[in-house]
Write a protein that holds these residues in place. Structure first.
Motif, mmCIF file in Angstrom:
data_model
loop_
_atom_site.group_PDB
_atom_site.id
_atom_site.type_symbol
_atom_site.label_atom_id
_atom_site.label_comp_id
_atom_site.label_asym_id
_atom_site.label_seq_id
_atom_site.Cartn_x
_atom_site.Cartn_y
_atom_site.Cartn_z
ATOM 1 N N LYS A 126 -15.763 -38.812 1.332
ATOM 2 C CA LYS A 126 -14.445 -38.961 1.958
ATOM 3 C C LYS A 126 -13.389 -38.283 1.087
ATOM 4 C CE LYS A 126 -15.574 -43.587 3.808
ATOM 5 N NZ LYS A 126 -15.202 -45.019 3.780
ATOM 6 N N GLY A 127 -12.194 -38.228 1.605
ATOM 7 C CA GLY A 127 -11.020 -37.880 0.824
ATOM 8 C C GLY A 127 -11.039 -36.517 0.164
ATOM 9 N N LEU A 128 -10.561 -36.468 -1.072
ATOM 10 C CA LEU A 128 -10.419 -35.202 -1.785
ATOM 11 C C LEU A 128 -11.764 -34.546 -2.052
ATOM 12 C CD1 LEU A 128 -7.661 -36.175 -4.397
ATOM 13 C CD2 LEU A 128 -7.371 -35.215 -2.108
ATOM 14 N N GLY A 129 -12.774 -35.345 -2.377
ATOM 15 C CA GLY A 129 -14.103 -34.786 -2.630
ATOM 16 C C GLY A 129 -14.693 -34.154 -1.385
ATOM 17 N N PHE A 130 -14.562 -34.828 -0.260
ATOM 18 C CA PHE A 130 -15.070 -34.285 0.999
ATOM 19 C C PHE A 130 -14.361 -32.977 1.339
ATOM 20 C CE2 PHE A 130 -14.661 -33.725 5.586
ATOM 21 C CZ PHE A 130 -15.973 -33.811 6.009
ATOM 22 N N ALA A 131 -13.048 -32.951 1.210
ATOM 23 C CA ALA A 131 -12.289 -31.739 1.521
ATOM 24 C C ALA A 131 -12.693 -30.590 0.603
ATOM 25 C CB ALA A 131 -10.787 -32.017 1.403
ATOM 26 N N THR A 132 -12.936 -30.894 -0.681
ATOM 27 C CA THR A 132 -13.358 -29.857 -1.625
ATOM 28 C C THR A 132 -14.723 -29.301 -1.253
ATOM 29 O OG1 THR A 132 -12.069 -30.902 -3.393
ATOM 30 C CG2 THR A 132 -13.816 -29.376 -4.052
ATOM 31 N N ALA A 133 -15.651 -30.186 -0.899
ATOM 32 C CA ALA A 133 -16.972 -29.726 -0.463
ATOM 33 C C ALA A 133 -16.854 -28.832 0.769
ATOM 34 C CB ALA A 133 -17.864 -30.926 -0.163
ATOM 35 N N LYS A 134 -15.980 -29.191 1.688
ATOM 36 C CA LYS A 134 -15.784 -28.411 2.915
ATOM 37 C C LYS A 134 -15.322 -26.988 2.604
ATOM 38 C CE LYS A 134 -13.453 -28.718 7.429
ATOM 39 N NZ LYS A 134 -12.912 -27.349 7.487
ATOM 40 N N VAL A 135 -14.327 -26.871 1.731
ATOM 41 C CA VAL A 135 -13.802 -25.543 1.391
ATOM 42 C C VAL A 135 -14.841 -24.730 0.632
ATOM 43 C CG1 VAL A 135 -12.041 -24.306 0.075
ATOM 44 C CG2 VAL A 135 -11.389 -26.279 1.476
ATOM 45 N N LEU A 136 -15.561 -25.356 -0.287
ATOM 46 C CA LEU A 136 -16.590 -24.631 -1.036
ATOM 47 C C LEU A 136 -17.673 -24.102 -0.101
ATOM 48 C CD1 LEU A 136 -16.965 -26.960 -4.154
ATOM 49 C CD2 LEU A 136 -15.942 -24.676 -4.103
ATOM 50 N N LEU A 137 -18.083 -24.905 0.863
ATOM 51 C CA LEU A 137 -19.068 -24.441 1.841
ATOM 52 C C LEU A 137 -18.531 -23.268 2.648
ATOM 53 C CD1 LEU A 137 -20.516 -27.815 3.176
ATOM 54 C CD2 LEU A 137 -21.852 -25.981 2.120
ATOM 55 N N GLU A 138 -17.286 -23.368 3.057
ATOM 56 C CA GLU A 138 -16.671 -22.286 3.836
ATOM 57 C C GLU A 138 -16.577 -20.995 3.032
ATOM 58 O OE1 GLU A 138 -12.970 -24.027 4.948
ATOM 59 O OE2 GLU A 138 -13.802 -25.114 6.675
ATOM 60 N N GLU A 139 -16.502 -21.126 1.705
ATOM 61 C CA GLU A 139 -16.423 -19.953 0.830
ATOM 62 C C GLU A 139 -17.798 -19.402 0.468
ATOM 63 O OE1 GLU A 139 -13.803 -18.203 -0.256
ATOM 64 O OE2 GLU A 139 -12.405 -19.419 0.930
ATOM 65 N N GLY A 140 -18.853 -20.010 1.011
ATOM 66 C CA GLY A 140 -20.197 -19.477 0.814
ATOM 67 C C GLY A 140 -21.016 -20.126 -0.277
ATOM 68 N N ALA A 141 -20.480 -21.186 -0.884
ATOM 69 C CA ALA A 141 -21.241 -21.875 -1.937
ATOM 70 C C ALA A 141 -22.306 -22.784 -1.329
ATOM 71 C CB ALA A 141 -20.291 -22.689 -2.809
ATOM 72 N N LYS A 142 -23.288 -23.110 -2.136
ATOM 73 C CA LYS A 142 -24.242 -24.167 -1.814
ATOM 74 C C LYS A 142 -23.734 -25.423 -2.508
ATOM 75 C CE LYS A 142 -27.998 -20.802 -1.648
ATOM 76 N NZ LYS A 142 -27.929 -20.640 -0.186
ATOM 77 N N VAL A 143 -23.703 -26.524 -1.789
ATOM 78 C CA VAL A 143 -22.988 -27.700 -2.268
ATOM 79 C C VAL A 143 -23.864 -28.945 -2.219
ATOM 80 C CG1 VAL A 143 -20.958 -29.169 -1.942
ATOM 81 C CG2 VAL A 143 -20.793 -26.704 -1.496
ATOM 82 N N VAL A 144 -23.822 -29.694 -3.307
ATOM 83 C CA VAL A 144 -24.444 -31.011 -3.370
ATOM 84 C C VAL A 144 -23.319 -32.037 -3.353
ATOM 85 C CG1 VAL A 144 -25.929 -32.563 -4.678
ATOM 86 C CG2 VAL A 144 -26.336 -30.087 -4.750
ATOM 87 N N ILE A 145 -23.358 -32.948 -2.393
ATOM 88 C CA ILE A 145 -22.350 -34.004 -2.322
ATOM 89 C C ILE A 145 -22.995 -35.332 -2.687
ATOM 90 C CG2 ILE A 145 -20.896 -32.831 -0.648
ATOM 91 C CD1 ILE A 145 -22.091 -34.647 1.542
#
Length: 261
Positions: A17-36
């Protein structure tokens, strides 16, 4: 601008949720692979459904107040994506309260949640970050480290400790080319802030809407932030585009901090 995040591997804690979720969203959109990660697997599964992009996303439940859990989390991340380039150490804030009302148990819980979680995550991630060609660590603290807020003693105290940790590690880890920075978010519309507004309303015998209005009037931009505004700043700081930014405590607060630094 291309942030250079394509195929970088990032781990974001407190990301359901919150700031962490939003950060994961942007990183994914920028092409990163993300572990939440967060404590609740059901919340993580819901977040993963919202984020989509399952080939680039891994959701792993973890209690970041436990050192062994953090070590296991990092191992799972590296097992899935073969490396780790970015760590975003984020955790929900501690209980509000004043000195005479806070219990020893609340202090101990806050120390683990708001300070030691950073230590555990960074310690476990460090061996893998050393092998990255663009390693970065980002801690999430608060604008209250520069402008302490009433009734927020635990946050004021322990997030200031995380600032000390962040700055010191920016010196120590320079030898490994690991950049270490922090973002100091201001009032941003998240579930955490909604609960704080409720608490302030009870203390002041007002309403959450009235507390929102009063706080917004203190912010030069006249409003609270959106989590995605925070997340875009976070994505830049951890990216290769910010390759010479190290040891910075960046306010993302709409200008509410009136100090020069």
């Amino acid at each position: 601008m291309d942030l250079g995040l394509k195929d970088k591997v990032a781990l974001v804690s407190g990301a359901s949720k919150g700031l962490g979720f939003a950060t994961a969203k942007v990183l994914l959109e920028e092409g990163a692979k993300v572990v939440i990660t967060s404590r609740s697997q059901s919340n993580l599964d819901e977040a993963a459904d919202k984020l989509g992009n399952p080939q680039s996303l891994l959701a792993v439940a973890c209690d970041v107040t436990q050192a062994q859990d953090c070590a296991h989390l990092i191992d799972q991340a590296v097992s899935a994506f073969k490396k780790l380039d970015i760590l975003v150490a984020n955790c929900g804030g501690p209980d509000p309260g004043t000195f005479e009302k806070l219990s020893d148990e609340q202090w101990e819980q806050a120390i683990q949640k708001s300070f030691m979680s950073n230590v555990y995550l960074i310690r476990s991630a460090l061996p893998y970050l050393k092998n990255s060609d663009s390693p970065s660590i980002l801690t999430i603290t608060s604008f209250t480290t520069k402008m302490p807020m009433e009734n927020m003693l635990l946050s004021n105290s322990l997030r200031a400790g995380t600032i000390g940790l962040t700055k010191t590690l920016s010196f120590e880890f320079g030898a490994y080319r690991i950049r270490v920075n922090s973002i100091l978010p201001g009032w941003t519309l998240t579930d955490r802030v909604n609960s704080l507004l409720d608490n302030r309303a009870k203390l002041n015998a007002t309403t959450p809407e009235e507390e929102l209005r009063k706080i917004s009037n203190q912010i030069p931009l006249g409003r609270m932030g959106d989590p995605l505004e925070f997340a875009r700043a976070a994505a830049f700081l951890v990216s290769p585009a910010a390759s010479f930014v190290n040891g910075v405590m960046l306010n993302v607060d709409g200008g509410i901090n009136k100090g020069l630094f």
